[in-house]
Design a protein around this motif. Structure first.
Motif, PDB file in Angstrom:
ATOM      1  N   ALA A 116      -2.289   0.605  -4.486  1.00  0.00           N
ATOM      2  CA  ALA A 116      -0.791   0.331  -5.346  1.00  0.00           C
ATOM      3  C   ALA A 116      -1.067  -0.066  -6.767  1.00  0.00           C
ATOM      4  O   ALA A 116      -0.516   0.205  -7.762  1.00  0.00           O
ATOM      5  N   ALA A 117      -2.051  -1.143  -6.910  1.00  0.00           N
ATOM      6  CA  ALA A 117      -2.321  -2.147  -7.817  1.00  0.00           C
ATOM      7  C   ALA A 117      -2.991  -0.989  -9.104  1.00  0.00           C
ATOM      8  O   ALA A 117      -2.516  -0.975 -10.143  1.00  0.00           O
ATOM      9  N   ALA A 118      -3.726  -0.151  -8.481  1.00  0.00           N
ATOM     10  CA  ALA A 118      -4.404   0.793  -9.428  1.00  0.00           C
ATOM     11  C   ALA A 118      -3.519   1.950  -9.996  1.00  0.00           C
ATOM     12  O   ALA A 118      -3.662   2.491 -11.043  1.00  0.00           O
ATOM     13  N   LEU A 119      -2.795   2.511  -9.044  1.00  0.00           N
ATOM     14  CA  LEU A 119      -2.137   3.555  -9.304  1.00  0.00           C
ATOM     15  C   LEU A 119      -0.583   3.304  -9.896  1.00  0.00           C
ATOM     16  O   LEU A 119      -0.094   4.334 -10.925  1.00  0.00           O
ATOM     17  N   GLY A 120      -0.281   2.193 -10.278  1.00  0.00           N
ATOM     18  CA  GLY A 120       1.012   1.842 -10.685  1.00  0.00           C
ATOM     19  C   GLY A 120       2.196   2.083  -9.734  1.00  0.00           C
ATOM     20  O   GLY A 120       2.039   1.862  -8.469  1.00  0.00           O
ATOM     21  N   PRO A 121       3.402   2.288 -10.184  1.00  0.00           N
ATOM     22  CA  PRO A 121       4.401   2.686  -9.078  1.00  0.00           C
ATOM     23  C   PRO A 121       4.342   3.721  -8.121  1.00  0.00           C
ATOM     24  O   PRO A 121       4.176   4.892  -8.348  1.00  0.00           O
ATOM     25  N   VAL A 122       4.203   3.305  -6.836  1.00  0.00           N
ATOM     26  CA  VAL A 122       3.734   4.280  -5.821  1.00  0.00           C
ATOM     27  C   VAL A 122       4.634   3.699  -4.722  1.00  0.00           C
ATOM     28  O   VAL A 122       4.972   2.470  -4.400  1.00  0.00           O
ATOM     29  N   GLU A 123       5.029   4.662  -3.648  1.00  0.00           N
ATOM     30  CA  GLU A 123       5.422   4.285  -2.404  1.00  0.00           C
ATOM     31  C   GLU A 123       4.354   4.194  -1.365  1.00  0.00           C
ATOM     32  O   GLU A 123       3.439   5.121  -1.168  1.00  0.00           O
ATOM     33  N   VAL A 124       4.286   2.809  -0.919  1.00  0.00           N
ATOM     34  CA  VAL A 124       3.204   2.400  -0.111  1.00  0.00           C
ATOM     35  C   VAL A 124       3.388   1.980   1.237  1.00  0.00           C
ATOM     36  O   VAL A 124       4.465   1.188   1.266  1.00  0.00           O
ATOM     37  N   HIS A 125       2.868   2.443   2.161  1.00  0.00           N
ATOM     38  CA  HIS A 125       3.159   2.204   3.707  1.00  0.00           C
ATOM     39  C   HIS A 125       1.820   1.602   4.316  1.00  0.00           C
ATOM     40  O   HIS A 125       0.690   2.235   3.878  1.00  0.00           O
TER      41      HIS A 125
END
Length: 265
Positions: A116-125
């Protein structure tokens, strides 16, 4: 490791001596981290005593460095390994535009947080069968608005994720049951056996993840898991049997072996 004598308040040399006497190979480095984390002389003495008693350094500190982040860890939760940073790098290289990330067998949630930190805004579960791990993952994913779930692999996930996952990481347990007693004491005695023991050949959980992954991955989505050099061929075959296009990536420097499976578009 042996017990620790009383320490002068915030004495760096005393901390190093105590850790060295207890058998810590990297006593100077560990002392620097402990001294930088302890807020009072009393807390310092307690941290050194716990480390000398054999508690993993990351559990003593309350955090671990992983892929440039400070990941919160708690006693009884699996500590992320540096070699697993290679898995994160492979995921980013394979799916740099992923918008949905799932971290199965998440432990502290280190993989989900790093992605999430590397990709930017993502939906993470993130999901784990251990409630303590999920509580820890919830803390680490909070800066990314991530969601953490308790349950057995895919059963823990919201059904709405089916067919939408761009990156699915699963740092599954892969130590064969007979070899668990041979692990270093820090892992064997202080990390949950469910995070280490992968069954007779170490691949029980990996096969379950591979079998279920195609139904959750988006077209072009990628599944990544870590394994040993010896197990890699069988792990690749498990991915292929599940209908994924599979290969192995290796980092000689980190002695890391990652199996990568892609759901074809």
């Amino acid at each position: 490791m042996s017990s620790v004598p009383s320490l002068p308040p915030l004495s760096a040399s005393a901390v190093v001596s105590a850790l060295r006497a207890a058998g810590c190979v990297f006593a100077e480095d560990e002392a620097e981290l402990i001294l930088g984390t302890a807020r009072t002389p009393t807390e310092l003495a307690a941290m050194v005593e716990r480390r000398a008693a054999g508690l993993p350094l990351e559990h003593v500190l309350g955090w671990a460095r992983f892929h440039g982040l400070r990941i919160a860890v708690e006693p009884g939760v699996f500590v992320p390994r540096r070699r697993t940073e290679f898995l994160v790098d492979q995921a980013l290289a394979q799916a740099p535009d992923a918008t949905v990330v799932v971290d199965l067998c998440c432990g502290s949630g280190a993989l989900g947080a790093a992605l999430a930190a590397a990709l930017g805004p993502v939906e993470v579960h993130a999901a784990d069968i251990d409630p303590a791990a999920v509580r820890c993952a919830r803390r680490n994913l909070a800066p990314y608005d991530g969601r953490s779930h308790v349950g057995d692999l895919f059963d823990a996930l919201p059904p709405a994720l089916r067919g939408r996952v761009g990156i699915l990481t699963a740092n599954v347990p892969y130590v064969p049951s007979a070899e668990v007693p041979l692990l270093p004491a820090e892992a064997r005695d202080h990390e949950p056996s469910a995070a280490l023991d992968g069954g007779a050949d170490g691949l029980d959980v990996l096969r379950r993840v591979a079998a279920g992954a195609p139904g959750w991955l988006a077209p072009g989505g990628v599944l990544l898991t870590e394994t040993s050099e010896r197990q890699a061929p069988a792990a690749v075959q498990a991915f292929i049997d599940a209908g994924l296009t599979a290969r192995t990536a290796v980092s000689a420097e980190l002695y890391a072996h990652v199996v990568i499976g892609v759901r074809e578009r």
